[in-house]
Scaffold this motif. Structure first.
Motif, PDB file in Angstrom:
ATOM      1  N   TYR A 197      11.113  16.896  -0.255  1.00  0.00           N
ATOM      2  CA  TYR A 197      10.156  15.340   0.170  1.00  0.00           C
ATOM      3  C   TYR A 197       9.604  15.046   0.164  1.00  0.00           C
ATOM      4  CZ  TYR A 197      14.535  16.742   3.020  1.00  0.00           C
ATOM      5  OH  TYR A 197      15.428  17.821   3.141  1.00  0.00           O
ATOM      6  N   PHE A 198       9.666  13.169  -0.121  1.00  0.00           N
ATOM      7  CA  PHE A 198       8.333  12.634  -0.605  1.00  0.00           C
ATOM      8  C   PHE A 198       7.168  12.760   0.156  1.00  0.00           C
ATOM      9  CE2 PHE A 198      11.411   9.798  -3.006  1.00  0.00           C
ATOM     10  CZ  PHE A 198      10.899  10.131  -4.560  1.00  0.00           C
ATOM     11  N   CYS A 199       5.936  12.671   0.214  1.00  0.00           N
ATOM     12  CA  CYS A 199       4.817  12.283   1.087  1.00  0.00           C
ATOM     13  C   CYS A 199       4.762  10.990   1.054  1.00  0.00           C
ATOM     14  CB  CYS A 199       3.387  13.207   0.286  1.00  0.00           C
ATOM     15  SG  CYS A 199       1.883  12.606   1.528  1.00  0.00           S
ATOM     16  N   CYS A 200       3.892  10.457   0.092  1.00  0.00           N
ATOM     17  CA  CYS A 200       3.829   8.115   0.179  1.00  0.00           C
ATOM     18  C   CYS A 200       5.070   7.509  -0.107  1.00  0.00           C
ATOM     19  CB  CYS A 200       2.414   8.535  -0.547  1.00  0.00           C
ATOM     20  SG  CYS A 200       1.008   9.331   0.437  1.00  0.00           S
ATOM     21  N   PHE A 201       4.930   6.449   0.329  1.00  0.00           N
ATOM     22  CA  PHE A 201       5.957   5.667  -0.337  1.00  0.00           C
ATOM     23  C   PHE A 201       5.240   4.585   0.032  1.00  0.00           C
ATOM     24  CE2 PHE A 201       8.625   8.476   1.665  1.00  0.00           C
ATOM     25  CZ  PHE A 201      10.187   8.248   1.069  1.00  0.00           C
ATOM     26  N   ALA A 202       6.021   3.622  -1.361  1.00  0.00           N
ATOM     27  CA  ALA A 202       5.052   2.389  -1.342  1.00  0.00           C
ATOM     28  C   ALA A 202       6.091   1.079  -0.766  1.00  0.00           C
ATOM     29  CB  ALA A 202       5.768   1.819  -3.095  1.00  0.00           C
ATOM     30  N   THR A 203       4.738   1.029   0.081  1.00  0.00           N
ATOM     31  CA  THR A 203       5.111   0.460   1.426  1.00  0.00           C
ATOM     32  C   THR A 203       4.587  -1.359   1.680  1.00  0.00           C
ATOM     33  OG1 THR A 203       5.061   2.205   2.955  1.00  0.00           O
ATOM     34  CG2 THR A 203       5.336  -0.203   4.002  1.00  0.00           C
ATOM     35  N   GLY A 204       5.462  -2.458   1.971  1.00  0.00           N
ATOM     36  CA  GLY A 204       4.949  -3.612   1.567  1.00  0.00           C
ATOM     37  C   GLY A 204       5.556  -4.312   2.836  1.00  0.00           C
ATOM     38  N   ASN A 205       4.491  -5.120   2.745  1.00  0.00           N
ATOM     39  CA  ASN A 205       4.871  -6.722   4.443  1.00  0.00           C
ATOM     40  C   ASN A 205       5.569  -7.022   4.425  1.00  0.00           C
ATOM     41  OD1 ASN A 205       4.234  -9.646   4.898  1.00  0.00           O
ATOM     42  ND2 ASN A 205       3.244  -8.254   6.025  1.00  0.00           N
ATOM     43  N   ARG A 206       6.908  -7.130   5.396  1.00  0.00           N
ATOM     44  CA  ARG A 206       8.152  -7.505   4.792  1.00  0.00           C
ATOM     45  C   ARG A 206       8.227  -9.157   4.888  1.00  0.00           C
ATOM     46  NH1 ARG A 206      10.124  -6.830   9.966  1.00  0.00           N
ATOM     47  NH2 ARG A 206       9.679  -8.511  11.130  1.00  0.00           N
ATOM     48  N   ASP A 207       7.523  -9.744   4.803  1.00  0.00           N
ATOM     49  CA  ASP A 207       7.308 -11.427   4.662  1.00  0.00           C
ATOM     50  C   ASP A 207       7.425 -11.924   3.418  1.00  0.00           C
ATOM     51  OD1 ASP A 207       7.873 -11.725   7.625  1.00  0.00           O
ATOM     52  OD2 ASP A 207       6.082 -12.591   8.397  1.00  0.00           O
ATOM     53  N   ILE A 218       7.735   5.615   8.792  1.00  0.00           N
ATOM     54  CA  ILE A 218       8.879   5.800  10.395  1.00  0.00           C
ATOM     55  C   ILE A 218       8.128   5.624  11.315  1.00  0.00           C
ATOM     56  CG2 ILE A 218      10.252   7.446  11.394  1.00  0.00           C
ATOM     57  CD1 ILE A 218      10.004   8.689   8.824  1.00  0.00           C
ATOM     58  N   GLN A 219       7.080   6.009  12.320  1.00  0.00           N
ATOM     59  CA  GLN A 219       6.858   5.312  13.129  1.00  0.00           C
ATOM     60  C   GLN A 219       5.975   3.884  13.475  1.00  0.00           C
ATOM     61  OE1 GLN A 219       2.887   7.484  14.888  1.00  0.00           O
ATOM     62  NE2 GLN A 219       3.576   7.858  15.923  1.00  0.00           N
ATOM     63  N   ALA A 220       5.370   3.599  12.661  1.00  0.00           N
ATOM     64  CA  ALA A 220       5.121   1.895  12.326  1.00  0.00           C
ATOM     65  C   ALA A 220       6.831   0.648  12.104  1.00  0.00           C
ATOM     66  CB  ALA A 220       4.533   1.354  11.039  1.00  0.00           C
ATOM     67  N   VAL A 221       8.139   1.641  11.371  1.00  0.00           N
ATOM     68  CA  VAL A 221       9.322   0.972  11.350  1.00  0.00           C
ATOM     69  C   VAL A 221      10.033   0.970  13.065  1.00  0.00           C
ATOM     70  CG1 VAL A 221      11.553   1.039  10.678  1.00  0.00           C
ATOM     71  CG2 VAL A 221       9.575   1.352   9.141  1.00  0.00           C
ATOM     72  N   THR A 268      -5.216  10.043  11.453  1.00  0.00           N
ATOM     73  CA  THR A 268      -4.201   9.197  11.782  1.00  0.00           C
ATOM     74  C   THR A 268      -2.955   9.479  12.186  1.00  0.00           C
ATOM     75  OG1 THR A 268      -2.839   9.854   9.756  1.00  0.00           O
ATOM     76  CG2 THR A 268      -5.286   8.546   9.410  1.00  0.00           C
ATOM     77  N   LYS A 269      -2.618   8.276  13.069  1.00  0.00           N
ATOM     78  CA  LYS A 269      -1.015   8.377  13.700  1.00  0.00           C
ATOM     79  C   LYS A 269      -0.120   8.998  12.504  1.00  0.00           C
ATOM     80  CE  LYS A 269      -0.532   4.230  14.138  1.00  0.00           C
ATOM     81  NZ  LYS A 269      -0.303   2.756  14.939  1.00  0.00           N
ATOM     82  N   GLY A 270      -0.371   9.088  10.825  1.00  0.00           N
ATOM     83  CA  GLY A 270       1.078   9.372  10.856  1.00  0.00           C
ATOM     84  C   GLY A 270       0.935  10.395  10.008  1.00  0.00           C
ATOM     85  N   ARG A 271      -0.580  11.380  10.710  1.00  0.00           N
ATOM     86  CA  ARG A 271      -0.669  12.821  10.635  1.00  0.00           C
ATOM     87  C   ARG A 271      -0.132  13.492  11.739  1.00  0.00           C
ATOM     88  NH1 ARG A 271      -6.487  13.840   7.247  1.00  0.00           N
ATOM     89  NH2 ARG A 271      -6.377  11.885   5.821  1.00  0.00           N
ATOM     90  N   HIS A 272      -0.824  12.572  13.346  1.00  0.00           N
ATOM     91  CA  HIS A 272      -0.376  13.228  14.616  1.00  0.00           C
ATOM     92  C   HIS A 272       1.354  13.823  13.821  1.00  0.00           C
ATOM     93  CE1 HIS A 272       1.208  13.397  18.375  1.00  0.00           C
ATOM     94  NE2 HIS A 272      -0.157  13.260  18.150  1.00  0.00           N
ATOM     95  N   MET A 274       0.321  -0.925   0.141  1.00  0.00           N
ATOM     96  CA  MET A 274      -0.175  -0.079  -0.361  1.00  0.00           C
ATOM     97  C   MET A 274       0.895   1.172  -0.418  1.00  0.00           C
ATOM     98  SD  MET A 274      -1.568   0.354   4.107  1.00  0.00           S
ATOM     99  CE  MET A 274      -2.042   2.004   3.773  1.00  0.00           C
ATOM    100  N   PHE A 275      -0.278   2.035   0.138  1.00  0.00           N
ATOM    101  CA  PHE A 275       1.083   4.107  -0.426  1.00  0.00           C
ATOM    102  C   PHE A 275       0.820   4.173   1.377  1.00  0.00           C
ATOM    103  CE2 PHE A 275       0.991   6.227  -4.783  1.00  0.00           C
ATOM    104  CZ  PHE A 275       1.480   4.452  -5.048  1.00  0.00           C
ATOM    105  N   LEU A 276       1.779   4.775   1.853  1.00  0.00           N
ATOM    106  CA  LEU A 276       1.817   5.264   3.128  1.00  0.00           C
ATOM    107  C   LEU A 276       2.328   6.663   3.251  1.00  0.00           C
ATOM    108  CD1 LEU A 276       0.865   4.545   6.014  1.00  0.00           C
ATOM    109  CD2 LEU A 276       3.025   3.095   6.611  1.00  0.00           C
ATOM    110  N   ASP A 277       1.913   7.347   4.641  1.00  0.00           N
ATOM    111  CA  ASP A 277       2.251   8.852   3.959  1.00  0.00           C
ATOM    112  C   ASP A 277       4.115   7.981   5.073  1.00  0.00           C
ATOM    113  OD1 ASP A 277       2.270   9.618   7.060  1.00  0.00           O
ATOM    114  OD2 ASP A 277       0.936   8.659   6.595  1.00  0.00           O
ATOM    115  N   ALA A 278       4.726   9.081   4.697  1.00  0.00           N
ATOM    116  CA  ALA A 278       6.530   9.010   5.286  1.00  0.00           C
ATOM    117  C   ALA A 278       6.168   9.169   6.401  1.00  0.00           C
ATOM    118  CB  ALA A 278       7.462   9.674   4.897  1.00  0.00           C
ATOM    119  N   PRO A 279       5.868  10.070   7.245  1.00  0.00           N
ATOM    120  CA  PRO A 279       5.867   9.945   8.805  1.00  0.00           C
ATOM    121  C   PRO A 279       5.525   8.989   9.775  1.00  0.00           C
ATOM    122  CG  PRO A 279       4.958  12.702   7.818  1.00  0.00           C
ATOM    123  CD  PRO A 279       5.423  11.324   7.115  1.00  0.00           C
ATOM    124  N   GLY A 280       3.973   8.486   9.010  1.00  0.00           N
ATOM    125  CA  GLY A 280       3.740   7.097   9.383  1.00  0.00           C
ATOM    126  C   GLY A 280       4.377   6.029   9.100  1.00  0.00           C
TER     127      GLY A 280
END
Length: 326
Positions: A210-220, A94-97, A137-141, A86-92
């Protein structure tokens, strides 16, 4: 013309002119899985339109089953293995990682998106001192915390950031002093002259760099299916370019398919979002910038270097930048 015909025509007309298949694509092995799950929303989120435009491109990459799973906000379902990408914003992201979620950032897709609006008493981010900002959202926070930190405010002490699903409505009703909007919310605010625009991340430095949204994948998924991951990402970046080249056709198609509800605000959003920056900007620069701000603000514990080492994998997007030269 049905949606498949429209997308085939878009792909032929847009991709064929600058980012079409280059020699060697046909020699790639097929994806290790023929099923891919992406996300959709029960409300309008215009900037992630490439995910939905990509459906036929994904089929062309060998995915026989393309599923869209409804979510309400952040990437928790993807971390749990319910969504593959999915697309996920950069702060969201980073927070998830930082929290140890099973996600991998694969590359920035576009800049812009967020706009901070305030009431008549708020003229700058510094004016948020002693005031309340609503986010949904947590990303916006995390994004608001980063903005505050950048101008020298401590988001833990100097302002109040409220996480609530009705952030937009609370601002409209005057219950909070500011809100961080996401497309097509800013377009609606401007059209209705709601509040005062404080920061436009599409145009205002440093955010516009800077970028806003990143293509993000499930790690597995990424680790188990590297060929499939690259094929998904290729479909997504081609869809990004389609959104940049043909926003009118894209929005009409997505409204018809039920992915978007408001045509006019969504169209304005797609025309404004700088989609083509996926080729120009450096994904690592964005993560370092936001992670540093978020670390200063106390939002995350990890250093920027640790966030990149633990949660980012640029190899696929770097290969695609070389292969899909527009």
């Amino acid at each position: 013309m049905d949606r498949r015909a429209i997308l085939r025509a878009l792909a032929a007309g847009v991709i064929g002119s600058g980012i079409g298949a280059r020699p060697g694509f046909a020699a790639e092995p097929p994806p290790e899985t023929t099923r891919i799950r992406l996300n959709r929303y029960p409300f309008d989120v215009a900037c992630v339109a490439p995910q939905w435009v990509a459906e036929e491109l994904l089929r062309a990459e060998g995915f026989e089953k393309v599923e869209y799973v409804s979510i309400k906000g952040d990437g928790d379902l993807m971390a749990a293995g319910k969504i593959d990408m999915m697309f996920l914003d950069a702060p969201g992201l980073i927070q998830a990682v930082d929290e140890g979620q099973a996600l991998l950032g694969l590359g920035g897709m576009h800049g812009g998106c967020y706009e901070l609006f305030g009431n008549a008493q708020v003229r700058s981010v510094l004016d948020l001192r002693g005031r309340t900002v609503a986010v949904s959202t947590k990303g916006r926070h995390a994004f608001v915390a980063a903005m505050a930190s950048y101008v020298g405010l401590d988001p833990r002490k100097d302002l109040k950031i409220v996480l609530t699903p009705d952030a937009k409505q609370q601002f409209v009703e005057g219950k909070v002093d500011a809100v961080l909007g996401f497309p097509p919310e800013p377009q609606e605010f401007r059209a209705r002259k709601t509040g005062r625009l404080i920061v436009n991340t599409t145009a205002d430095r440093p955010w516009s760099q800077y970028f806003c949204c990143f293509a993000t994948g499930n790690r597995d998924f990424v680790r188990k299916y590297p060929v499939a991951t690259k094929r998904v990402l290729r479909a997504l970046v081609k869809a990004v370019d389609i959104c940049a080249a043909e926003p009118d056709k894209v929005v009409r198609g997505l409204v018809d398919r039920g992915f978007l509800k408001d045509h006019d605000y969504s169209l304005q959003a797609l025309r404004e979002i700088p989609y083509r920056r996926w080729r120009e900007y450096d994904s690592a620069d964005t993560i370092r910038f936001f992670a540093l701000r978020m670390h200063e603000a106390g939002v995350i514990k990890s250093s920027p270097q640790k966030v990149i080492a633990d949660g980012m994998d640029w190899r696929f997007v770097n290969e695609l930048k070389r292969e899909l030269k527009g």
